[in-house]
Design a protein around this motif. Structure first.
Motif, PDB file in Angstrom:
ATOM      1  N   THR A   1       0.873  -1.164   0.000  1.00 47.44           N
ATOM      2  CA  THR A   1       0.000   0.000   0.000  1.00 47.44           C
ATOM      3  C   THR A   1       0.914   1.219   0.000  1.00 47.44           C
ATOM      4  O   THR A   1       2.094   1.126   0.355  1.00 47.44           O
ATOM      5  N   GLY A   2       0.377   2.359  -0.402  1.00 50.23           N
ATOM      6  CA  GLY A   2       1.197   3.554  -0.431  1.00 50.23           C
ATOM      7  C   GLY A   2       0.377   4.808  -0.549  1.00 50.23           C
ATOM      8  O   GLY A   2      -0.840   4.759  -0.776  1.00 50.23           O
ATOM      9  N   ARG A   3       1.053   5.917  -0.366  1.00 44.59           N
ATOM     10  CA  ARG A   3       0.425   7.226  -0.543  1.00 44.59           C
ATOM     11  C   ARG A   3       1.516   8.214  -0.929  1.00 44.59           C
ATOM     12  O   ARG A   3       2.699   7.979  -0.680  1.00 44.59           O
ATOM     13  N   GLY A   4       1.084   9.294  -1.566  1.00 47.35           N
ATOM     14  CA  GLY A   4       2.042  10.313  -1.950  1.00 47.35           C
ATOM     15  C   GLY A   4       1.345  11.615  -2.273  1.00 47.35           C
ATOM     16  O   GLY A   4       0.181  11.629  -2.668  1.00 47.35           O
ATOM     17  N   THR A   5       2.061  12.696  -2.084  1.00 51.17           N
ATOM     18  CA  THR A   5       1.530  14.026  -2.357  1.00 51.17           C
ATOM     19  C   THR A   5       2.182  14.591  -3.609  1.00 51.17           C
ATOM     20  O   THR A   5       3.406  14.563  -3.751  1.00 51.17           O
ATOM     21  N   LEU A   6       1.337  15.085  -4.513  1.00 53.29           N
ATOM     22  CA  LEU A   6       1.800  15.808  -5.692  1.00 53.29           C
ATOM     23  C   LEU A   6       1.497  17.279  -5.476  1.00 53.29           C
ATOM     24  O   LEU A   6       0.432  17.621  -4.949  1.00 53.29           O
ATOM     25  N   VAL A   7       2.413  18.143  -5.886  1.00 53.86           N
ATOM     26  CA  VAL A   7       2.216  19.578  -5.760  1.00 53.86           C
ATOM     27  C   VAL A   7       2.401  20.221  -7.123  1.00 53.86           C
ATOM     28  O   VAL A   7       3.359  19.925  -7.831  1.00 53.86           O
ATOM     29  N   GLN A   8       1.477  21.088  -7.482  1.00 52.40           N
ATOM     30  CA  GLN A   8       1.611  21.861  -8.715  1.00 52.40           C
ATOM     31  C   GLN A   8       2.376  23.137  -8.375  1.00 52.40           C
ATOM     32  O   GLN A   8       1.997  23.864  -7.463  1.00 52.40           O
ATOM     33  N   MET A   9       3.467  23.366  -9.113  1.00 47.77           N
ATOM     34  CA  MET A   9       4.320  24.524  -8.840  1.00 47.77           C
ATOM     35  C   MET A   9       4.499  25.350 -10.107  1.00 47.77           C
ATOM     36  O   MET A   9       4.472  24.825 -11.211  1.00 47.77           O
ATOM     37  N   ASN A  10       4.716  26.639  -9.912  1.00 45.26           N
ATOM     38  CA  ASN A  10       5.009  27.542 -11.009  1.00 45.26           C
ATOM     39  C   ASN A  10       6.497  27.433 -11.353  1.00 45.26           C
ATOM     40  O   ASN A  10       7.347  27.506 -10.461  1.00 45.26           O
ATOM     41  N   TYR A  11       6.801  27.229 -12.640  1.00 43.80           N
ATOM     42  CA  TYR A  11       8.196  27.104 -13.082  1.00 43.80           C
ATOM     43  C   TYR A  11       9.042  28.303 -12.684  1.00 43.80           C
ATOM     44  O   TYR A  11      10.175  28.162 -12.245  1.00 43.80           O
ATOM     45  N   LYS A  12       8.506  29.501 -12.862  1.00 47.07           N
ATOM     46  CA  LYS A  12       9.293  30.716 -12.649  1.00 47.07           C
ATOM     47  C   LYS A  12       9.493  31.040 -11.177  1.00 47.07           C
ATOM     48  O   LYS A  12      10.588  31.410 -10.767  1.00 47.07           O
ATOM     49  N   THR A  13       8.430  30.907 -10.378  1.00 46.02           N
ATOM     50  CA  THR A  13       8.528  31.314  -8.978  1.00 46.02           C
ATOM     51  C   THR A  13       8.952  30.177  -8.051  1.00 46.02           C
ATOM     52  O   THR A  13       9.450  30.429  -6.957  1.00 46.02           O
ATOM     53  N   GLY A  14       8.712  28.927  -8.461  1.00 44.52           N
ATOM     54  CA  GLY A  14       9.021  27.793  -7.593  1.00 44.52           C
ATOM     55  C   GLY A  14       8.029  27.642  -6.454  1.00 44.52           C
ATOM     56  O   GLY A  14       8.235  26.845  -5.544  1.00 44.52           O
ATOM     57  N   LYS A  15       6.947  28.392  -6.502  1.00 43.39           N
ATOM     58  CA  LYS A  15       5.923  28.340  -5.452  1.00 43.39           C
ATOM     59  C   LYS A  15       4.712  27.560  -5.948  1.00 43.39           C
ATOM     60  O   LYS A  15       4.512  27.390  -7.141  1.00 43.39           O
ATOM     61  N   GLY A  16       3.899  27.131  -4.993  1.00 44.56           N
ATOM     62  CA  GLY A  16       2.686  26.398  -5.323  1.00 44.56           C
ATOM     63  C   GLY A  16       1.781  27.187  -6.261  1.00 44.56           C
ATOM     64  O   GLY A  16       1.649  28.404  -6.124  1.00 44.56           O
ATOM     65  N   ALA A  17       1.191  26.494  -7.230  1.00 55.56           N
ATOM     66  CA  ALA A  17       0.255  27.109  -8.178  1.00 55.56           C
ATOM     67  C   ALA A  17      -1.091  26.412  -8.009  1.00 55.56           C
ATOM     68  O   ALA A  17      -1.155  25.173  -8.010  1.00 55.56           O
ATOM     69  N   PRO A  18      -2.152  27.174  -7.834  1.00 54.08           N
ATOM     70  CA  PRO A  18      -3.462  26.562  -7.581  1.00 54.08           C
ATOM     71  C   PRO A  18      -3.927  25.639  -8.703  1.00 54.08           C
ATOM     72  O   PRO A  18      -3.718  25.918  -9.879  1.00 54.08           O
ATOM     73  N   LEU A  19      -4.528  24.534  -8.297  1.00 52.58           N
ATOM     74  CA  LEU A  19      -5.194  23.655  -9.255  1.00 52.58           C
ATOM     75  C   LEU A  19      -6.469  24.348  -9.714  1.00 52.58           C
ATOM     76  O   LEU A  19      -7.107  25.064  -8.931  1.00 52.58           O
ATOM     77  N   SER A  20      -6.845  24.136 -10.958  1.00 51.14           N
ATOM     78  CA  SER A  20      -8.084  24.741 -11.456  1.00 51.14           C
ATOM     79  C   SER A  20      -9.284  23.992 -10.886  1.00 51.14           C
ATOM     80  O   SER A  20      -9.156  22.852 -10.421  1.00 51.14           O
ATOM     81  N   GLU A  21     -10.438  24.619 -10.940  1.00 51.44           N
ATOM     82  CA  GLU A  21     -11.664  23.956 -10.474  1.00 51.44           C
ATOM     83  C   GLU A  21     -11.953  22.725 -11.320  1.00 51.44           C
ATOM     84  O   GLU A  21     -12.410  21.710 -10.810  1.00 51.44           O
ATOM     85  N   LYS A  22     -11.655  22.820 -12.622  1.00 48.99           N
ATOM     86  CA  LYS A  22     -11.839  21.671 -13.520  1.00 48.99           C
ATOM     87  C   LYS A  22     -10.959  20.506 -13.070  1.00 48.99           C
ATOM     88  O   LYS A  22     -11.412  19.357 -12.997  1.00 48.99           O
ATOM     89  N   GLU A  23      -9.689  20.778 -12.781  1.00 48.97           N
ATOM     90  CA  GLU A  23      -8.770  19.729 -12.321  1.00 48.97           C
ATOM     91  C   GLU A  23      -9.249  19.111 -11.018  1.00 48.97           C
ATOM     92  O   GLU A  23      -9.240  17.891 -10.864  1.00 48.97           O
ATOM     93  N   LYS A  24      -9.667  19.957 -10.084  1.00 52.46           N
ATOM     94  CA  LYS A  24     -10.159  19.458  -8.798  1.00 52.46           C
ATOM     95  C   LYS A  24     -11.362  18.536  -8.974  1.00 52.46           C
ATOM     96  O   LYS A  24     -11.450  17.482  -8.354  1.00 52.46           O
ATOM     97  N   LYS A  25     -12.281  18.930  -9.841  1.00 59.43           N
ATOM     98  CA  LYS A  25     -13.481  18.118 -10.081  1.00 59.43           C
ATOM     99  C   LYS A  25     -13.114  16.770 -10.692  1.00 59.43           C
ATOM    100  O   LYS A  25     -13.651  15.742 -10.296  1.00 59.43           O
ATOM    101  N   LEU A  26     -12.211  16.786 -11.664  1.00 57.53           N
ATOM    102  CA  LEU A  26     -11.779  15.536 -12.283  1.00 57.53           C
ATOM    103  C   LEU A  26     -11.106  14.616 -11.259  1.00 57.53           C
ATOM    104  O   LEU A  26     -11.367  13.414 -11.216  1.00 57.53           O
ATOM    105  N   LEU A  27     -10.250  15.192 -10.440  1.00 59.09           N
ATOM    106  CA  LEU A  27      -9.535  14.401  -9.432  1.00 59.09           C
ATOM    107  C   LEU A  27     -10.463  13.837  -8.358  1.00 59.09           C
ATOM    108  O   LEU A  27     -10.220  12.758  -7.830  1.00 59.09           O
ATOM    109  N   LEU A  28     -11.532  14.555  -8.075  1.00 62.63           N
ATOM    110  CA  LEU A  28     -12.478  14.099  -7.052  1.00 62.63           C
ATOM    111  C   LEU A  28     -13.625  13.294  -7.646  1.00 62.63           C
ATOM    112  O   LEU A  28     -14.533  12.875  -6.918  1.00 62.63           O
ATOM    113  N   GLY A  29     -13.598  13.093  -8.961  1.00 63.10           N
ATOM    114  CA  GLY A  29     -14.627  12.289  -9.604  1.00 63.10           C
ATOM    115  C   GLY A  29     -15.988  12.942  -9.658  1.00 63.10           C
ATOM    116  O   GLY A  29     -17.018  12.275  -9.588  1.00 63.10           O
ATOM    117  N   LYS A  30     -16.003  14.244  -9.794  1.00 60.78           N
ATOM    118  CA  LYS A  30     -17.278  14.983  -9.826  1.00 60.78           C
ATOM    119  C   LYS A  30     -17.594  15.489 -11.203  1.00 60.78           C
ATOM    120  O   LYS A  30     -16.789  15.712 -12.023  1.00 60.78           O
TER     121      LYS A  30
END
Length: 148
Positions: free
Chosen positions: A119-148
């Motif tokens: 069994t396993g788990r892992g965290t993926l983070v979306q980051m901005n190439y230029k700033t190196g900081k977290g970049a928000p997931l879109s609402e579309k991406e969130k819905k797809l990931l949550l199966g909605k």
């Protein structure tokens, strides 16, 4: 199961709807003929990519013109049962949770006898190439990931 991320084992197992199969290659085994412990992470990677492709998210993640990249922030594996050369494994993947710029994926690996091997788990983070900081997931991406 002993993994802290699994509260109710049956409910956790029932939550998986996506899976891919892999066959253990000889080169992935050690001198005792069982799969090397590091190989499981490549199986997780393969299943994760296939899962994201099935959700139609991989095209955006692999687009070289995009401003964002997705990185693995952490990943873990709990080893339950030995696996040997030539076994066929089914790797299950599901989204456990989605944050502002991250998501937590869970993995379950079963053998041909329907026994859980890893069994396993892992965290993926979306980051901005230029700033190196977290970049928000879109609402579309969130819905797809949550199966909605």
């Amino acid at each position: 199961m002993r993994a802290a991320y699994i509260v109710d084992a049956q409910q956790w197992m029932n939550g998986f709807t996506f899976s891919v199969d892999v066959q253990v290659r000889f080169s992935e085994t050690d001198l005792n003929g069982h799969v090397n412990n590091t190989v499981i992470f490549t199986y997780f990677e393969y299943a994760r990519i296939e899962y994201l492709k099935a959700l139609n998210l991989m095209k955006d993640l692999a687009d070289p013109t995009t401003e964002n990249m997705t990185v693995v922030a952490d990943i873990q594996c709990d080893y339950i049962k030995q696996v040997f050369f030539d076994e066929v494994l089914t790797i299950y993947v599901k989204t456990a949770s989605v944050g502002k710029s991250s998501l937590d994926l869970h993995y379950m690996v079963k053998n041909a006898n329907d026994e859980i091997c890893f069994t396993g788990r892992g965290t993926l983070v979306q980051m901005n190439y230029k700033t190196g900081k977290g970049a928000p997931l879109s609402e579309k991406e969130k819905k797809l990931l949550l199966g909605k």
